[in-house]
Structures are given as structure tokens and as C-alpha cells.
Design a protein around this motif. Structure first.
Motif, PDB file in Angstrom:
ATOM      1  N   UNK A  87      14.141  -6.573   3.550  1.00 35.56           N
ATOM      2  CA  UNK A  87      13.434  -7.878   3.411  1.00 35.56           C
ATOM      3  C   UNK A  87      14.376  -8.715   2.692  1.00 35.56           C
ATOM      4  N   UNK A  88      14.788  -8.278   1.676  1.00 34.27           N
ATOM      5  CA  UNK A  88      15.568  -9.107   0.628  1.00 34.27           C
ATOM      6  C   UNK A  88      16.951  -9.571   1.467  1.00 34.27           C
ATOM      7  N   UNK A  89      17.430  -8.629   1.918  1.00 35.58           N
ATOM      8  CA  UNK A  89      18.911  -8.750   2.751  1.00 35.58           C
ATOM      9  C   UNK A  89      18.528  -9.430   4.010  1.00 35.58           C
ATOM     10  N   UNK A  90      17.452  -9.460   4.698  1.00 29.93           N
ATOM     11  CA  UNK A  90      17.263 -10.540   5.703  1.00 29.93           C
ATOM     12  C   UNK A  90      17.474 -11.852   5.184  1.00 29.93           C
ATOM     13  N   UNK A  91      16.576 -12.133   4.084  1.00 31.89           N
ATOM     14  CA  UNK A  91      16.414 -13.623   3.721  1.00 31.89           C
ATOM     15  C   UNK A  91      17.902 -13.918   3.064  1.00 31.89           C
ATOM     16  N   UNK A  92      18.530 -13.376   2.425  1.00 29.50           N
ATOM     17  CA  UNK A  92      20.036 -13.274   1.865  1.00 29.50           C
ATOM     18  C   UNK A  92      20.937 -13.780   3.160  1.00 29.50           C
ATOM     19  N   UNK A  93      20.720 -13.091   4.067  1.00 34.83           N
ATOM     20  CA  UNK A  93      21.720 -12.996   5.237  1.00 34.83           C
ATOM     21  C   UNK A  93      21.645 -14.181   6.106  1.00 34.83           C
ATOM     22  N   UNK A  94      20.321 -14.669   6.222  1.00 36.76           N
ATOM     23  CA  UNK A  94      19.926 -15.594   7.123  1.00 36.76           C
ATOM     24  C   UNK A  94      19.819 -17.073   6.381  1.00 36.76           C
ATOM     25  N   UNK A  95      18.536 -17.115   5.769  1.00 36.54           N
ATOM     26  CA  UNK A  95      17.910 -18.400   4.967  1.00 36.54           C
ATOM     27  C   UNK A  95      19.168 -18.761   3.949  1.00 36.54           C
ATOM     28  N   UNK A 145      21.987  -7.895  -2.941  1.00 33.16           N
ATOM     29  CA  UNK A 145      22.177  -8.646  -1.951  1.00 33.16           C
ATOM     30  C   UNK A 145      22.696 -10.309  -2.388  1.00 33.16           C
ATOM     31  N   UNK A 146      22.155 -10.464  -3.623  1.00 31.95           N
ATOM     32  CA  UNK A 146      22.467 -11.978  -4.038  1.00 31.95           C
ATOM     33  C   UNK A 146      23.820 -11.964  -4.627  1.00 31.95           C
ATOM     34  N   UNK A 147      24.102 -10.885  -5.305  1.00 28.71           N
ATOM     35  CA  UNK A 147      25.534 -10.523  -5.755  1.00 28.71           C
ATOM     36  C   UNK A 147      26.732 -10.681  -4.670  1.00 28.71           C
ATOM     37  N   UNK A 148      26.488 -10.162  -3.562  1.00 30.37           N
ATOM     38  CA  UNK A 148      27.401 -10.254  -2.319  1.00 30.37           C
ATOM     39  C   UNK A 148      27.260 -11.515  -1.871  1.00 30.37           C
ATOM     40  N   UNK A 149      26.145 -12.346  -1.697  1.00 31.40           N
ATOM     41  CA  UNK A 149      26.286 -13.620  -1.283  1.00 31.40           C
ATOM     42  C   UNK A 149      26.740 -14.587  -1.781  1.00 31.40           C
TER      43      UNK A 149
END
Ligand code: PMP
Length: 408
Positions: free
Chosen positions: A99-107, A131-135
Motif C-alpha cells: 500500500x505504501x509503495x503504491x502511493x509512493x510510486x503513483x500519487x 519507499x519515501x527515501x527512494x522517492x
């Protein structure tokens, strides 16, 4: 409902009767990692494979129609359970991490610009950090981290200072899986709103133990896992506000998530299907609905009260052990007790406890930056579910006294 008391509810969990090779009944105090499953959930899984076992949404035969109807009924149960406005706001994922990865990678991939800020806290599980560190690295954005106070609560003055209009997204855990701290998310979401900041809540440790009302919270996204709320592994939920989900691009592409496909271009389906590419974990999604039914039969208010009673009892009992240091003393806590005993390494302590039939977690609990900020190699974590008993905690204390004798 057939469940009249906590004792009745406890009898629904076959794994609470497991014994180890020494014929000790295994005292399970690792509920923050995953909870045991009640018979209703186990039966639901077996029932799907025995009686439907069809793929969903595409078939026009009896089995496919039944499976589809059970799957979508489970989505409605989740919707009601978290009080989402619409069914389409409930997306089935494989868990909190997905779920976190989905939001980080789309929205967030669309929203974040170079120089923007993403705010998290030092309490975050790695799955609401990486996921946020990568983004942030991909986008040239800044990842900022809210510190905690000595007792393990969010440092509110720091939070207020850091939560400026430069923060595009605040990704915050409701309950710390390492320390048990319950964050005042409702107030924090209000503060974020006034800055125009979007908010994702990691509710992995709260859904199923504490009431969650996404409309009252007014969060933009909320993620959780089925397996921490008496449901199966392999299934979780991303809640998102309808207007945000409509505007978000899909994450994965494939079957089930389209309206029409031509070689030149594709029109995607509306949410939630746009975000559920491929064959989903059908049996697990249906069994998550059974877990929600079970929670309803026990009563969330009883579950919550029992958790708080176990926490109070355990905190008092462990404090009686000389040399035991509680790690995390927030005023509002879930039934998680993290501790150190003198200078015994957490892994050694957990090994002795295992020999005494007590299952706990030892280590960094997927929160390495938190452990580093506390100056600890890790902790031992006893995490209770409503089906634990005072006797379970007595056994934990006996195990710790034994460990003390062995190591000192
Ligand atoms: N966040 C928190 C607070 C958690 O406790 C966990 C599970 N330990 C996760 C995220 C990750 O959940 P999952 O492994 O089910 O994706």
C-alpha cells in the motif's frame, strides 16, 4: 452472535493450544508481528478452495459468479469497518508494504517536485520509510524526520515546526510497532490539512485493535495488513479518497484493470479495479471479510479494553523485575511492551524465553533508525492480543527471572 465472552473468543483460535517439543503450551506474545487466526477465518479459506475456487470478475459460470460476489462483499465489509464513503475507496493489496509503495510510486511520483519535502517520523517501520527515501532520492526531494521525546512520544513542538507548506506528504504511523506509542493522528491530520499537506497513515498496528474511521480522521490514504487483524497473510488494504484515486495513475499493468485495450492505447478501469491488476489473492480477501465478522462478534470495544488491561498488568509486573528497563513509556500505548534486561542481548533473552515456552520478538523490529536514535542494539518486544491472559504475562515474568539467573 455466538461469541458471548473473551473466553469464548479465545477458544476460537486453534493455535493457542500449540505445544513445543517440551510439551510447553506456546505462549504467543508476538502479535505485533502477526496475530493467530480464528476458526471462522480458517474455515473461510478452506471454503473458498473447496467450494468456489474460481477466478473473479471474468467468469460467467456459477463458481466465478459466487467467488466474485464473496470478494466484492468483503470489500463492502472493509468499507463499513473503516467507514469509507464508497466501496471504490477500498483497494485490495498484498499488505501494508504494498500500500505504501503504491502511493509512493503513483500519487507521490506525480506530486513531488525537486526541493519538496516529505515528512515521516523516527517511529516508522522500514516499510513506511524506504519507499519515501527512494522517492526522495529519485525526485531530489527532502526526507525530514520528526523526532521523539525521552518517553517515546512524537515531539510535538518539532512536528509543528517541521510541518510547513513545503511538506507535500506526511507519512505517519498510527501506532509504533516497536514502542507501542499511539500517535494523536486526528489532531496531526488537521494540522497537515491547514498546510495543504497530504497525509498517509500506516495503520498496520491499529486496525482490528482500535476503531478507525477514515472520514472522521480525514486522512487521504490509510494502509493496513490483514494478517495483523486475525486475517490471512497476502492481503491488505489501501484506503484512498475517491477523488485522489481517480486522478492517480495505475501502479501495475495487466489483466482486470482495464476498460478497453488496443495495441496503440488503453483506457483504464475506474478505481478500485484500476489498482488491482492481475488475479488477486481471492481467498485471502474473502477471509479478511471473515476476520472483520469475527471482530464484530467479539466487539472491538471488548478487544480494546482487554488489550489495555493486559498492557497495564504487564507493565506493572515487568517493572517489578530488578534491572529491567522499559523502552517507550508513552502516555497512550497499545499492548506492546519493549524492554532490555540489564546488559543481556535481546536475542539471548528471546532464546531463553523460547525455551520457557514464551514467544517474543527480539531485535530492531524493522525500525533500525529508531533503535539507533535510542542508542540500543534492539529490544525484546512482548506484544499482546486480546486473547492473551494474565497467566501468559506471569509466564513471561518467570522466563525473564530464569534468564537473569542464567546470565548473572
Ligand atoms: N507498519 C507497521 C507499523 C508494522 O507493524 C508493519 C508490520 N510489522 C508494517 C508496516 C509492514 O506490514 P506488512 O509486512 O504486513 O506489509
Amino acid at each position: 452472535s455466538e461469541i458471548q465472552s473473551i473466553v469464548d473468543a479465545r477458544s476460537q483460535f486453534p493455535n493457542l493450544n500449540r505445544q513445543d517439543h517440551r510439551d510447553n503450551r506456546i505462549i504467543y506474545l508476538d502479535n505485533a508481528a502477526t496475530t493467530h487466526k480464528p476458526q471462522l477465518v480458517i474455515d473461510s479459506l478452506v471454503n473458498h478452495f473447496s467450494n468456489q475456487n474460481a477466478n473473479i470478475h471474468r467468469g460467467i459460470h456459477t463458481l466465478a459468479i459466487e467467488a466474485t460476489s464473496h470478494y466484492e462483499e468483503s470489500r463492502r465489509k472493509v468499507q463499513q469497518f473503516i467507514n469509507a464513503r464508497e466501496e471504490s475507496e477500498v483497494i485490495f493489496t498484498s499488505g501494508t508494504t504494498a500500500g505504501v509503495n503504491l502511493v509512493a510510486q503513483t500519487f507521490a511520483q506525480q506530486q513531488i517536485r525537486p526541493g519538496d519535502e516529505i515528512l515521516i517520523s523516527i517511529l516508522e517501520h522500514h516499510s513506511n520509510l524506504l519507499p519515501w527515501q527512494q522517492l526522495a532520492a529519485q525526485k531530489g526531494a527532502k526526507l525530514k524526520v520528526i523526532p521523539i521525546t525521552a518517553c517515546g512520544e512524537l515531539d510535538m513542538p518539532s512536528l509543528e515546526r517541521m510541518l510547513t507548506s513545503r511538506v507535500k506528504i506526511l507519512a505517519l504511523t498510527h501506532i509504533s510497532n516497536s514502542l507501542g506509542t499511539i500517535n494523536p493522528i486526528r489532531d496531526i491530520i488537521k494540522m497537515a490539512r491547514s498546510q495543504g499537506t497530504y497525509v498517509l497513515i500506516d495503520a498496520a498496528q491499529s486496525v482490528g485493535s482500535y476503531p478507525i474511521d477514515v472520514q472522521d480522521l480525514d486522512c487521504d490514504f490509510l494502509v493496513f495488513s490483514g494478517h495483523k487483524m486475525y486475517g490471512p497473510t497476502g492481503i491488505g488494504v489501501l484506503y484512498g479518497k475517491a477523488e485522489l484515486l481517480q486522478a492517480m495513475p495505475p501502479w501495475q499493468f495487466g489483466g482486470e484493470m482495464i476498460r478497453s485495450v488496443q495495441i496503440e492505447k488503453t483506457v483504464f478501469a475506474a478505481p478500485p479495479h484500476k489498482f488491482e491488476a492481475g488475479t488477486p489473492p481471492i481467498a485471502q480477501a474473502i477471509a479478511l471479510g471473515a476476520a472483520i465478522d469475527f471482530i464484530g462478534q467479539v466487539g472491538l470495544e471488548h478487544i480494546q479494553a482487554q488489550n489495555q488491561a493486559l498492557l497495564a498488568y504487564g507493565t506493572e509486573l515487568l517493572a517489578e523485575i530488578p534491572g529491567l528497563q522499559l523502552v517507550g513509556k508513552a502516555r497512550h500505548k497499545s499492548a506492546i511492551i519493549s524492554f532490555m534486561l540489564e546488559d543481556i542481548h535481546p536475542h539471548d533473552l528471546a532464546t531463553i524465553l523460547n525455551q520457557a515456552g514464551v514467544a517474543v520478538r527480539a531485535g530492531h523490529h524493522c525500525t533500525q533508525p529508531l533503535m539507533e536514535s535510542l542508542g540500543l542494539p534492539g529490544t525484546v518486544r512482548a506484544s499482546m492480543a486480546f486473547y492473551n491472559t494474565y497467566e501468559d504475562i506471569d509466564q513471561l515474568k518467570q522466563g525473564l527471572l530464569l534468564a537473569k539467573k542464567i546470565f548473572t
